[in-house]
Enzyme design. Structure first.
Site, PDB file in Angstrom:
ATOM      1  CG  HIS A  63      -1.837   1.161   1.331  1.00 53.13           C
ATOM      2  ND1 HIS A  63      -3.122   1.134   0.847  1.00 53.13           N
ATOM      3  CD2 HIS A  63      -1.665   2.408   1.860  1.00 53.13           C
ATOM      4  CE1 HIS A  63      -3.704   2.311   1.072  1.00 53.13           C
ATOM      5  NE2 HIS A  63      -2.832   3.097   1.687  1.00 53.13           N
ATOM      6  CD  GLU A  64       1.735   3.527   3.763  1.00 51.48           C
ATOM      7  OE1 GLU A  64       1.805   4.563   3.062  1.00 51.48           O
ATOM      8  OE2 GLU A  64       0.810   3.345   4.577  1.00 51.48           O
ATOM      9  CB  CYS A  66      -8.145   2.090  -5.016  1.00 50.22           C
ATOM     10  SG  CYS A  66      -9.066   1.272  -6.317  1.00 50.22           S
ATOM     11  CB  CYS A 105      -4.322   0.443  -8.460  1.00 53.08           C
ATOM     12  SG  CYS A 105      -5.568   1.511  -7.704  1.00 53.08           S
ATOM     13  CB  CYS A 154      -8.046  -2.947  -8.494  1.00 52.18           C
ATOM     14  SG  CYS A 154      -7.809  -1.212  -8.893  1.00 52.18           S
ATOM     15  CG  HIS A 207       0.133   6.044  -0.705  1.00 51.04           C
ATOM     16  ND1 HIS A 207      -1.004   6.383  -1.392  1.00 51.04           N
ATOM     17  CD2 HIS A 207      -0.293   5.617   0.529  1.00 51.04           C
ATOM     18  CE1 HIS A 207      -2.072   6.177  -0.623  1.00 51.04           C
ATOM     19  NE2 HIS A 207      -1.660   5.698   0.548  1.00 51.04           N
ATOM     20  CB  CYS A 215      -7.835  -2.191  -4.918  1.00 49.43           C
ATOM     21  SG  CYS A 215      -6.335  -1.336  -5.445  1.00 49.43           S
TER      22      CYS A 215
END
Ligand SMILES: [Zn+2]
Ligand SMILES: [Zn+2]
Lengths: 176, 452
Positions: A130-131, A141, A168, A165, A134, A146
């Site tokens: 996740h990070e 999202c 992304c 997803c 970014h 996702c």
């Protein structure tokens, strides 16, 4: 192509952050390595809150990123906060070079439950990805399937998969 | 709407502390919301007057206009905006005061991310719900504005009572009656009397569509299910979820679709054409026909099992000639409604005209009566409708019927009369004649019937 460098911020449970490499490489297509050096978070400690200020750790990671020219993801095991929040699971500079997340609130034991290494690992993979998302310029999202879906808690983290997803994934691939 | 992904919100953050404004704004923005910030109450008021906001985060302690005062102004200026008060632990009491004055909730600094995202998600869900409710209310108003069933004759009173009895249940209803008696009106009445009334009734005219199209209309299809199926398409059964499905002209359904209908009615599950998954649908069924469905069963045109599945509760609509006493009421109501839609004064019927209307047999029933009155309204002079404004009535009943002797002559005269009654609208004539439009065309060609 830039690599993603993983840096230990303070002491980490056995196997971290190397355990995260497989997932990060598979999902982002970047090559990924664990740095020998580590970062000491003690200067970011706030004695009133008994937590570590996320925004004081990020500049330490910025130094490494600047020196190496890589993306740098710090992995901590201490309780992180940002000034206006009681805690944060992680924080990253959107489209920038550095991000940070902590295992602290991903441990089942933090919630008084039986410690579970597999679950900790599964959560850590999602937070790391996740990070990193970014860093690759991805915002949150709305797709529940996702990894870029926002998670306020470890329970939220469990609800999403450890992958992007299609939308992304396309942005992430473009950035890499 | 998927509850896990509520709509993005327009959020206003008001705080004199830059770090709070910036952190919250970037946090909300990352989550897909539209955010603006204001450093003071005055600045906030300018933004509130200019734009609409779903959610406002208001710091309680600000120099100048404080959060309490700003909250009051927001409640006046923009009551649809949800206000969340931001406070330090020390000023929780003031926050409670703000709650009494219309604020929705308060959060204490530093914010708990879980609580904050919960507050935002709740507000979004609530706004979605309010919007849905608004839309439903509009639909409901539309449903209720449909013309009611008019008349005081015993026959129509009985129908009205049956509607009230069966309406609130989930029972399947079969409505029968001649063309133009108002079967759809009865279906709407049943739907309106049911707990499903807040969703619009879904209507399928089974007689109007070729088999292939009717099949995909009813059951839906997946993309690529057949040539031309470029998009996936929801069927009427799915669309009627939580509502009522009205199958008009049910007797016209092909044997193949009869089998499929039976299965869907029994299982309450639909599989789209070309699809593999079955979709559950909670619908109530009302079917209608102008045919004698039992006769169709005996003739082998309609499946007996489907007949029993549909004929759980039966409402038979009387033809207009069997409730002539309702004709004056109907005629006046139609005249008033039509005059209003034409922006004309409401006309009166001279007694001779009403007598004429009551003596006519109305093979096209209420629909034919409406058409006759519509035409009279166009041709009449002054504010009185006279018998002479209905030139086709009477003639048809007497002269033409007996003047013609051969079957072909009678047929020609009859078709011509119906066409004239319908103002040469072939679809309408075909419904009254109970044949398809092609037949009407062919007969017109055969007999050389043309509008003069
Ligand atoms: Zn995030
Ligand atoms: Zn995504």
């Amino acid at each position: 192509m830039r690599t993603l460098a993983l840096v230990a911020v303070g002491e980490l449970p056995k196997g971290f952050p190397a355990l995260l490499i497989g997932r990060l490489e598979k999902e982002t297509g970047m090559s990924c390595e664990v740095l020998d050096e580590s970062v000491d978070p003690s200067a970011a400690y706030d004695s009133v809150r008994a937590q570590y200020d996320c925004r004081k750790i990020l500049p330490l990671l910025d130094e490494i990123a600047l020196r190496r020219g890589d993306l740098v993801l710090g992995v901590a095991d201490v309780d992180l906060f940002s000034p206006i929040f009681t805690f944060v699971l992680g924080e990253a500079r959107l489209g920038g070079d550095t991000g940070l997340f902590s295992l602290h609130r991903l441990h089942p034991s933090f919630y008084g439950l039986q410690e579970d290494q597999e679950l900790l690992w599964a959560r850590a993979e999602r937070e790391a990805l996740h990070e990193t998302g970014h860093l690759l310029g991805l915002e949150h999202c709305t797709n529940p399937d996702c990894v870029m879906k926002f998670s306020a808690s470890a329970e939220d983290v469990d609800l999403k998969p450890a992958e992007f997803c299609p939308a992304c994934a396309a942005v992430a691939r473009g950035a890499v | 709407m998927n509850p896990s992904t509520p709509s993005p919100l327009r959020i206003l953050v008001v705080d004199d502390e830059a770090i709070v404004r910036e952190s919250l704004a970037s946090w909300f923005e990352e989550d897909g919301h539209q955010v603006k910030t204001a450093a003071s109450g005055q600045e906030a008021l300018i933004l509130l007057k200019k734009e609409k906001w779903d959610l406002a985060f208001v710091d309680i302690k600000m120099p100048g206009m404080d959060g309490l005062e700003l909250n009051r102004r927001i409640q006046e200026l923009s009551p649809e905006t949800t206000v969340i008060i931001m406070t330090a632990f020390a000023s929780v009491e003031t926050a409670v005061q703000a709650l009494r004055e219309g604020a929705h909730d308060y959060i204490t600094k530093p914010f708990d991310p879980e609580h904050l995202s919960h507050v935002v998600r709740n507000t979004a869900a609530q706004h979605d719900l309010e919007r849905e409710n608004r839309e439903l209310k509009e639909k409901l108003a539309e449903t209720l504005s449909h013309p009611e069933i008019l008349g005081t004759s015993p026959g129509i009173e009985r129908v009205r009572k049956l509607i009230q009895t069966v309406g609130p249940t989930d029972t399947t209803v079969l409505i029968t009656g001649e063309s133009g008696t108002g079967k759809e009106l009865v279906a709407r009445g049943i739907h309106a009397a049911s707990p499903r009334a807040f969703l619009p009734m879904v209507t399928v005219n089974c007689g109007a569509l070729p088999e292939g199209i009717l099949e995909s209309e009813l059951f839906g299809h997946e993309r690529g299910a057949f040539t031309g199926a470029q998009y996936r398409h929801k069927g009427k059964f799915e669309l009627a979820h939580k509502s009522t499905l009205f199958l008009d002209e049910i007797a016209e359904v092909s044997p193949k679709i009869q089998v499929e209908l039976l299965r869907v009615l029994e299982e309450k599950k639909v599989t789209r054409l070309g699809g593999t998954q079955s979709i559950e649908a909670d619908f109530r069924t009302i079917a209608a026909t102008n045919k004698d469905l039992l006769m169709e069963v005996k003739a082998g045109n309609f499946r007996e099992d489907l007949y029993y599945r549909l004929n759980v509760f039966h409402i038979e609509l009387p033809p207009l000639r069997e409730r002539r006493e309702d004709i004056p009421l109907l005629a006046e109501a139609f005249a008033a409604r039509l005059a209003a839609s034409m922006n004309k004064p409401v006309p009166h019927f001279e007694p001779e005209a009403m007598k004429l209307l009551m003596s006519h047999d109305w093979p096209g029933n209420v629909r034919e009566l409406t058409n006759a009155i519509e035409r009279a309204l166009v041709v009449h002079e002054g504010d009185i409708i006279r018998a002479s404004d209905f030139p086709f009535i009477g003639q048809g009943n007497k002269a033409e019927g007996w003047g013609a002797r051969s079957l072909a002559q009678v047929e020609k005269a009859h078709i011509q009369r119906v066409l004239e009654e319908c103002d040469w609208n072939i679809s309408q004539a075909s419904r009254i004649l109970e044949v398809d439009r092609t037949t009407v065309y062919n007969k017109m060609k055969l007999y050389g019937l043309k509008r003069s």
